[in-house]
Design a protein around this motif. Structure first.
Motif, PDB file in Angstrom:
ATOM      1  N   GLU A 163       0.833  -1.219   0.000  1.00 17.90           N
ATOM      2  CA  GLU A 163       0.000   0.000   0.000  1.00 17.90           C
ATOM      3  C   GLU A 163       0.865   1.266   0.000  1.00 17.90           C
ATOM      4  O   GLU A 163       0.681   2.146   0.851  1.00 17.90           O
ATOM      5  N   PRO A 164       1.780   1.400  -0.957  1.00 23.92           N
ATOM      6  CA  PRO A 164       2.723   2.530  -0.880  1.00 23.92           C
ATOM      7  C   PRO A 164       2.072   3.889  -1.042  1.00 23.92           C
ATOM      8  O   PRO A 164       2.662   4.901  -0.667  1.00 23.92           O
ATOM      9  N   THR A 165       0.859   3.930  -1.593  1.00 25.34           N
ATOM     10  CA  THR A 165       0.219   5.224  -1.833  1.00 25.34           C
ATOM     11  C   THR A 165      -0.969   5.461  -0.899  1.00 25.34           C
ATOM     12  O   THR A 165      -1.723   6.413  -1.067  1.00 25.34           O
ATOM     13  N   GLY A 166      -1.117   4.596   0.095  1.00 26.02           N
ATOM     14  CA  GLY A 166      -2.281   4.657   0.982  1.00 26.02           C
ATOM     15  C   GLY A 166      -2.442   5.970   1.724  1.00 26.02           C
ATOM     16  O   GLY A 166      -3.561   6.366   2.042  1.00 26.02           O
ATOM     17  N   ASN A 167      -1.336   6.652   2.000  1.00 28.39           N
ATOM     18  CA  ASN A 167      -1.419   7.909   2.752  1.00 28.39           C
ATOM     19  C   ASN A 167      -1.189   9.130   1.867  1.00 28.39           C
ATOM     20  O   ASN A 167      -0.895  10.206   2.377  1.00 28.39           O
ATOM     21  N   LEU A 168      -1.305   8.960   0.555  1.00 27.61           N
ATOM     22  CA  LEU A 168      -0.950  10.059  -0.347  1.00 27.61           C
ATOM     23  C   LEU A 168      -2.138  10.499  -1.202  1.00 27.61           C
ATOM     24  O   LEU A 168      -3.029   9.705  -1.494  1.00 27.61           O
ATOM     25  N   ASP A 169      -2.123  11.798  -1.614  1.00 27.68           N
ATOM     26  CA  ASP A 169      -3.177  12.264  -2.526  1.00 27.68           C
ATOM     27  C   ASP A 169      -2.922  11.661  -3.915  1.00 27.68           C
ATOM     28  O   ASP A 169      -1.829  11.177  -4.192  1.00 27.68           O
ATOM     29  N   PRO A 170      -3.943  11.683  -4.805  1.00 29.13           N
ATOM     30  CA  PRO A 170      -3.820  10.967  -6.084  1.00 29.13           C
ATOM     31  C   PRO A 170      -2.635  11.403  -6.942  1.00 29.13           C
ATOM     32  O   PRO A 170      -1.985  10.563  -7.571  1.00 29.13           O
ATOM     33  N   VAL A 171      -2.348  12.703  -6.966  1.00 28.51           N
ATOM     34  CA  VAL A 171      -1.250  13.165  -7.827  1.00 28.51           C
ATOM     35  C   VAL A 171       0.089  12.660  -7.298  1.00 28.51           C
ATOM     36  O   VAL A 171       0.935  12.132  -8.033  1.00 28.51           O
ATOM     37  N   THR A 172       0.282  12.794  -5.974  1.00 29.89           N
ATOM     38  CA  THR A 172       1.522  12.331  -5.351  1.00 29.89           C
ATOM     39  C   THR A 172       1.633  10.806  -5.482  1.00 29.89           C
ATOM     40  O   THR A 172       2.722  10.269  -5.721  1.00 29.89           O
ATOM     41  N   ALA A 173       0.498  10.138  -5.358  1.00 30.46           N
ATOM     42  CA  ALA A 173       0.486   8.682  -5.496  1.00 30.46           C
ATOM     43  C   ALA A 173       0.990   8.277  -6.879  1.00 30.46           C
ATOM     44  O   ALA A 173       1.793   7.343  -7.022  1.00 30.46           O
TER      45      ALA A 173
END
Ligand code: ADP
Length: 228
Positions: A163-173
């Protein structure tokens, strides 16, 4: 690189977390593992790292049989796998350079090699200007870049991201996934467990869908589609 046949993972009498998993992942692949919470994603990643031992079936990584692997061989296995987590897990009282260098020191490489490789890796992940910042001075996306640098600094054969993008907004993800793609293009096998439906669909990579412990779909250039 990973070969799994008829693998079952059972934690207790009533709970079978993985059922009859058959899976081959080749060197250099980029693979998403998707599925609802409780589908078995984390259990599968834990098996790769030999944090749990399979109840039944076979699993080989880098040609090593993880059922028979001796405890003293586990550090060798893990040195070849870089890990990225949803919650970053950085050392809060150390700066970016130290967080990345630390992972190299524990493997016993020379100071000279560390001084050479850390700046190059930080440049690769776009953190050249943040070398002396501490994690609490960085955005979520920047912290995840530090984690990526830490994961690849020892040149592992494989990077596993949970889940590397679980804490990030869509653009940053998307930035983070692009970096993972770049790492993959440079030759590292990348495995990403995620819920991020839109990002998975956009990347058009191999997608393995888990549902209640079974693989219900495994497609090249797949989409999230079937996962609940
Ligand atoms: P996911 O990562 O897809 O959310 P998990 O692999 O964490 O799924 O969990 C799969 C199933 O195994 C779940 O039903 C979960 O409750 C169970 N499980 C996970 N870890 C343990 C454990 N240590 N002991 C008992 N049951 C567990």
């Amino acid at each position: 690189m990973i070969e799994i046949y008829h693998l079952y993972q059972q934690y207790n009498d009533e709970m079978i977390a993985l059922r009859d998993i058959n899976l081959v992942i080749d060197r250099g692949e980029f693979v998403f593992i998707v599925g609802a919470s409780g589908a078995g994603k984390s259990t599968l990643l834990k098996l790769f790292l030999r944090e749990v031992k399979p109840s039944r079936g076979s699993i080989k990584i880098f040609g090593r049989d993880l059922v028979r692997l001796r405890n003293r061989e586990i550090p060798y296995l893990r040195r070849n796998i870089g890990m990225v987590f949803q919650d970053f897990r950085l050392l809060q009282d150390r700066n970016v350079y130290e967080n990345v260098a630390f992972s190299m020191r524990v493997t016993g490489v020379s100071v000279r090699e560390i001084r050479k490789r850390v700046p190059l890796t930080l440049e690769l992940v776009g953190l050249k200007d943040k070398v002396f910042k501490r994690p609490d001075e960085l955005s979520g996306g920047e912290q995840q870049r530090v984690c990526l640098a830490r994961a690849i600094i020892n040149r592992p054969a494989m990077v596993i991201a949970d889940e590397p993008t679980g804490n990030l907004d869509p653009v940053t993800a998307m930035d983070i996934l692009n970096l993972l793609q770049e790492i993959n293009i440079r030759g590292t096998t990348v495995i990403v467990a995620t819920h991020a439906r839109e990002l998975v669909d956009r990347l058009q990579k191999r997608v393995i869908v888990l549902d209640q412990g079974r693989i219900i779909s495994d497609q090249e250039r797949g989409v999230y589609l079937n996962a609940r």
